[in-house]
Scaffold this motif. Structure first.
Motif, PDB file in Angstrom:
ATOM      1  N   PHE A 110      65.252  72.943  14.787  1.00  0.00           N
ATOM      2  CA  PHE A 110      66.104  73.032  15.838  1.00  0.00           C
ATOM      3  C   PHE A 110      65.885  74.203  16.650  1.00  0.00           C
ATOM      4  O   PHE A 110      65.440  75.253  16.496  1.00  0.00           O
ATOM      5  CB  PHE A 110      67.654  72.898  14.995  1.00  0.00           C
ATOM      6  CG  PHE A 110      67.684  71.865  14.062  1.00  0.00           C
ATOM      7  CD1 PHE A 110      68.001  70.582  14.580  1.00  0.00           C
ATOM      8  CD2 PHE A 110      67.593  72.155  12.818  1.00  0.00           C
ATOM      9  CE1 PHE A 110      68.125  69.668  13.597  1.00  0.00           C
ATOM     10  CE2 PHE A 110      67.988  71.205  11.911  1.00  0.00           C
ATOM     11  CZ  PHE A 110      68.010  69.806  12.242  1.00  0.00           C
TER      12      PHE A 110
ATOM     13  N   GLU B  21      74.263  71.890  17.748  1.00  0.00           N
ATOM     14  CA  GLU B  21      73.672  73.136  17.910  1.00  0.00           C
ATOM     15  C   GLU B  21      73.892  73.495  19.504  1.00  0.00           C
ATOM     16  O   GLU B  21      73.735  74.610  20.013  1.00  0.00           O
ATOM     17  CB  GLU B  21      72.380  73.128  17.899  1.00  0.00           C
ATOM     18  CG  GLU B  21      71.859  72.836  16.283  1.00  0.00           C
ATOM     19  CD  GLU B  21      72.125  73.713  15.260  1.00  0.00           C
ATOM     20  OE1 GLU B  21      72.408  75.042  15.435  1.00  0.00           O
ATOM     21  OE2 GLU B  21      72.367  73.461  14.017  1.00  0.00           O
TER      22      GLU B  21
ATOM     23  N   GLU C 157      78.107  64.586   4.356  1.00  0.00           N
ATOM     24  CA  GLU C 157      77.367  64.828   5.465  1.00  0.00           C
ATOM     25  C   GLU C 157      76.013  64.327   5.070  1.00  0.00           C
ATOM     26  O   GLU C 157      75.237  64.572   4.227  1.00  0.00           O
ATOM     27  CB  GLU C 157      77.170  66.020   6.229  1.00  0.00           C
ATOM     28  CG  GLU C 157      76.393  65.750   7.443  1.00  0.00           C
ATOM     29  CD  GLU C 157      76.381  67.152   8.548  1.00  0.00           C
ATOM     30  OE1 GLU C 157      77.242  68.129   8.104  1.00  0.00           O
ATOM     31  OE2 GLU C 157      75.807  67.008   9.728  1.00  0.00           O
TER      32      GLU C 157
ATOM     33  N   PRO D  83      72.326  66.973   7.181  1.00  0.00           N
ATOM     34  CA  PRO D  83      73.186  68.335   7.713  1.00  0.00           C
ATOM     35  C   PRO D  83      72.409  69.263   8.667  1.00  0.00           C
ATOM     36  O   PRO D  83      73.116  70.304   9.151  1.00  0.00           O
ATOM     37  CB  PRO D  83      73.908  68.732   6.830  1.00  0.00           C
ATOM     38  CG  PRO D  83      73.406  68.107   5.208  1.00  0.00           C
ATOM     39  CD  PRO D  83      72.131  67.340   5.736  1.00  0.00           C
TER      40      PRO D  83
ATOM     41  N   SER E 125      65.243  68.066   2.379  1.00  0.00           N
ATOM     42  CA  SER E 125      64.403  69.231   2.949  1.00  0.00           C
ATOM     43  C   SER E 125      65.020  70.222   2.307  1.00  0.00           C
ATOM     44  O   SER E 125      66.013  70.928   2.294  1.00  0.00           O
ATOM     45  CB  SER E 125      64.595  69.487   4.489  1.00  0.00           C
ATOM     46  OG  SER E 125      64.130  70.692   4.760  1.00  0.00           O
TER      47      SER E 125
ATOM     48  N   ASP F   4      69.741  63.773  -3.171  1.00  0.00           N
ATOM     49  CA  ASP F   4      68.429  63.415  -2.455  1.00  0.00           C
ATOM     50  C   ASP F   4      68.640  62.011  -1.736  1.00  0.00           C
ATOM     51  O   ASP F   4      67.858  61.914  -0.745  1.00  0.00           O
ATOM     52  CB  ASP F   4      67.497  63.263  -3.543  1.00  0.00           C
ATOM     53  CG  ASP F   4      66.757  64.623  -4.227  1.00  0.00           C
ATOM     54  OD1 ASP F   4      66.661  65.553  -3.403  1.00  0.00           O
ATOM     55  OD2 ASP F   4      66.616  64.682  -5.231  1.00  0.00           O
TER      56      ASP F   4
ATOM     57  N   ALA G  22      65.912  59.361  12.159  1.00  0.00           N
ATOM     58  CA  ALA G  22      64.863  59.916  11.632  1.00  0.00           C
ATOM     59  C   ALA G  22      64.510  59.205  10.334  1.00  0.00           C
ATOM     60  O   ALA G  22      63.514  59.519   9.613  1.00  0.00           O
ATOM     61  CB  ALA G  22      65.398  61.609  11.090  1.00  0.00           C
TER      62      ALA G  22
HETATM   63  N1  SAH Z   1      72.623  66.402  11.800  1.00  0.00           N
HETATM   64  C1  SAH Z   1      71.916  67.618  11.952  1.00  0.00           C
HETATM   65  C2  SAH Z   1      70.642  67.467  11.704  1.00  0.00           C
HETATM   66  C3  SAH Z   1      69.739  66.181  12.272  1.00  0.00           C
HETATM   67  S1  SAH Z   1      68.081  66.140  11.835  1.00  0.00           S
HETATM   68  C4  SAH Z   1      72.151  67.950  13.277  1.00  0.00           C
HETATM   69  O1  SAH Z   1      72.875  67.202  14.045  1.00  0.00           O
HETATM   70  O2  SAH Z   1      71.726  68.930  13.843  1.00  0.00           O
HETATM   71  C5  SAH Z   1      67.809  64.997  10.659  1.00  0.00           C
HETATM   72  C6  SAH Z   1      68.219  65.619   9.441  1.00  0.00           C
HETATM   73  O3  SAH Z   1      68.161  64.719   8.284  1.00  0.00           O
HETATM   74  C7  SAH Z   1      67.627  66.853   8.629  1.00  0.00           C
HETATM   75  O4  SAH Z   1      68.471  67.468   7.917  1.00  0.00           O
HETATM   76  C8  SAH Z   1      66.550  66.310   7.769  1.00  0.00           C
HETATM   77  O5  SAH Z   1      66.167  67.081   6.781  1.00  0.00           O
HETATM   78  C9  SAH Z   1      67.361  65.091   7.315  1.00  0.00           C
HETATM   79  N2  SAH Z   1      66.578  63.854   6.575  1.00  0.00           N
HETATM   80  C10 SAH Z   1      65.778  63.254   7.156  1.00  0.00           C
HETATM   81  N3  SAH Z   1      65.418  62.240   6.318  1.00  0.00           N
HETATM   82  C11 SAH Z   1      66.306  62.164   5.406  1.00  0.00           C
HETATM   83  C12 SAH Z   1      66.307  61.377   4.222  1.00  0.00           C
HETATM   84  N4  SAH Z   1      65.295  60.307   3.971  1.00  0.00           N
HETATM   85  N5  SAH Z   1      67.007  61.716   3.232  1.00  0.00           N
HETATM   86  C13 SAH Z   1      67.992  62.707   3.549  1.00  0.00           C
HETATM   87  N6  SAH Z   1      68.010  63.668   4.572  1.00  0.00           N
HETATM   88  C14 SAH Z   1      66.957  63.275   5.706  1.00  0.00           C
END
Ligand code: SAH
Length: 347
Positions: free
Chosen positions: A42, A53, A83, A86, A117, A135, A155
């Motif tokens: 980010f 952000e 969440e 996050p 992550s 997870d 994502a």
């Molecule tokens: N919500 C945050 C981050 C968005 S980025 C914001 O608005 O700033 C996407 C987030 O989803 C990251 O934290 C990433 O690590 C997580 N993520 C991506 N694929 C995932 C999955 N399959 N299971 C759980 N988390 C995941």
């Protein structure tokens, strides 16, 4: 060639063309080499920026929405505040600050984060302290749940299918002269006329699970993301690196790969899980109804000069139709409700 590219090329060599969702899952989530597993993506120094952000006002207004929906759903004494994805923990931090206004909510909330992550879990822990991590959504606790997901579903891996003059193909990654190449593999038919269609089986499964969880235990979910309210043909796959678009095949594991969220498909999955869908809004409509202008003015009163200008521009970026206000949509689902939850009301 990145290490991950070598690995993917070897897999294609051994197993044949790789469907796009498998490729995307590896690029983003390979346990050692996946994009999210290895970095904090980010901000200005990273690859992209998200609403929390950009301004604290975003999370504060979501906090107010949570207070309101919790009250509308009977103010359960103990509940999970969940969440998905996050990021740096910024959104949850802003929410937790805002909900202090209602001590029963703040005391009753047990914070749960769904995050794969390790790098981001570390940042979340630094920001939020000891909360509970998962997870997947499968291990979420059996209690009323208030769930938020900002830029999470974009994502998740998608598949792409193409109807060319009545013949159906799936987009897959293959090899040409040792390099990754996008290609078409004949597939069984998918619904739709001539054109390209995206589906996300992973998103569907998660939304169904969450819909079921809410139906069973009570609560609501708020999903915010860029995307379209109606399912339609079109290629929305994109890769971002250092705030610039790049090819999804370029440097796998080094760029963020996403797709626009199909809110109609997502809503259907929540409903099939058992949750009730509330009328959808754009991010601009949602933030304005939640009072972004008032909140911005209030905080702006303490600022001056460049800081004041930047702060006002940030709120504008979130809500203005020409910036994030229209592209981003806000979907709320809830347990069966007898009254509307503000501001998701029939017009
Ligand atoms: N919500 C945050 C981050 C968005 S980025 C914001 O608005 O700033 C996407 C987030 O989803 C990251 O934290 C990433 O690590 C997580 N993520 C991506 N694929 C995932 C999955 N399959 N299971 C759980 N988390 C995941």
């Amino acid at each position: 060639m990145t290490k991950l590219e070598e690995l993917i090329a070897a897999m294609i060599e051994a197993e044949g063309p790789m469907p796009l969702d498998r490729y995307m899952a590896l690029c983003l989530g390979h346990p050692q080499l996946g994009y999210y597993m290895t970095r904090d993506p980010f901000g200005a120094a990273g690859d992209f920026t998200t609403s929390p952000e950009i301004s604290q006002v975003f999370g504060e207004l979501i906090g107010v929405w949570l207070l309101n929906s919790w009250a509308a759903l009977g103010s359960p004494k103990k509940f999970a505040l969940i969440e998905l994805g996050p990021g740096r923990g910024t959104l949850m931090g802003d929410i937790l600050r805002a909900v202090k206004a209602v001590p029963e909510f703040a005391k009753g909330a047990e914070v749960h984060l769904v995050e794969t992550s390790p790098v981001l879990r570390h940042l979340q822990k630094a920001k939020l302290g000891e909360v509970r991590w998962h997870d997947t959504v499968e291990s979420l606790p059996a209690m009323p749940s208030f769930i938020i997901a900002n830029e999470f579903f974009d994502a998740l891996p998608i598949q792409q299918f193409e109807n060319r003059a009545g013949r159906w193909f799936q987009r897959c990654i293959g090899l040409g002269n040792g390099e990754l190449k996008m290609g078409l593999v004949p597939s069984s038919p998918v619904a739709g006329e001539e054109g390209l269609y995206e589906v996300s089986p992973v998103s569907k499964a998660i939304a169904e699970d969450l819909g079921n969880h809410i139906a069973k235990h009570g609560g609501a979910a708020l999903v915010i993301d860029y995307g379209h309210l109606k399912s339609a043909a079109g290629d929305t796959l994109q890769a971002l690196r250092k705030h610039e678009f790049t090819s999804v095949l370029d440097s796998p594991g080094e760029a963020d790969i996403t797709a626009h969220v199909d809110f109609e498909a997502l809503a259907k999955a929540f409903i099939s899980g058992g949750a009730e869908l509330l009328p959808m809004l754009t991010q601009g409509q949602f933030l304005k109804a939640m009072g972004i202008d008032m909140r911005t003015e209030k905080l702006a009163a303490k600022l001056e000069g460049q800081a004041l200008e930047d702060f006002k521009a940030a709120s504008n970026r979130l809500a203005d139709a020409a910036q994030m206000g229209n592209l981003f949509k806000v979907m709320a689902v809830a347990q069966k409700v007898r009254q509307p939850i503000y501001p998701f009301e029939e017009t």
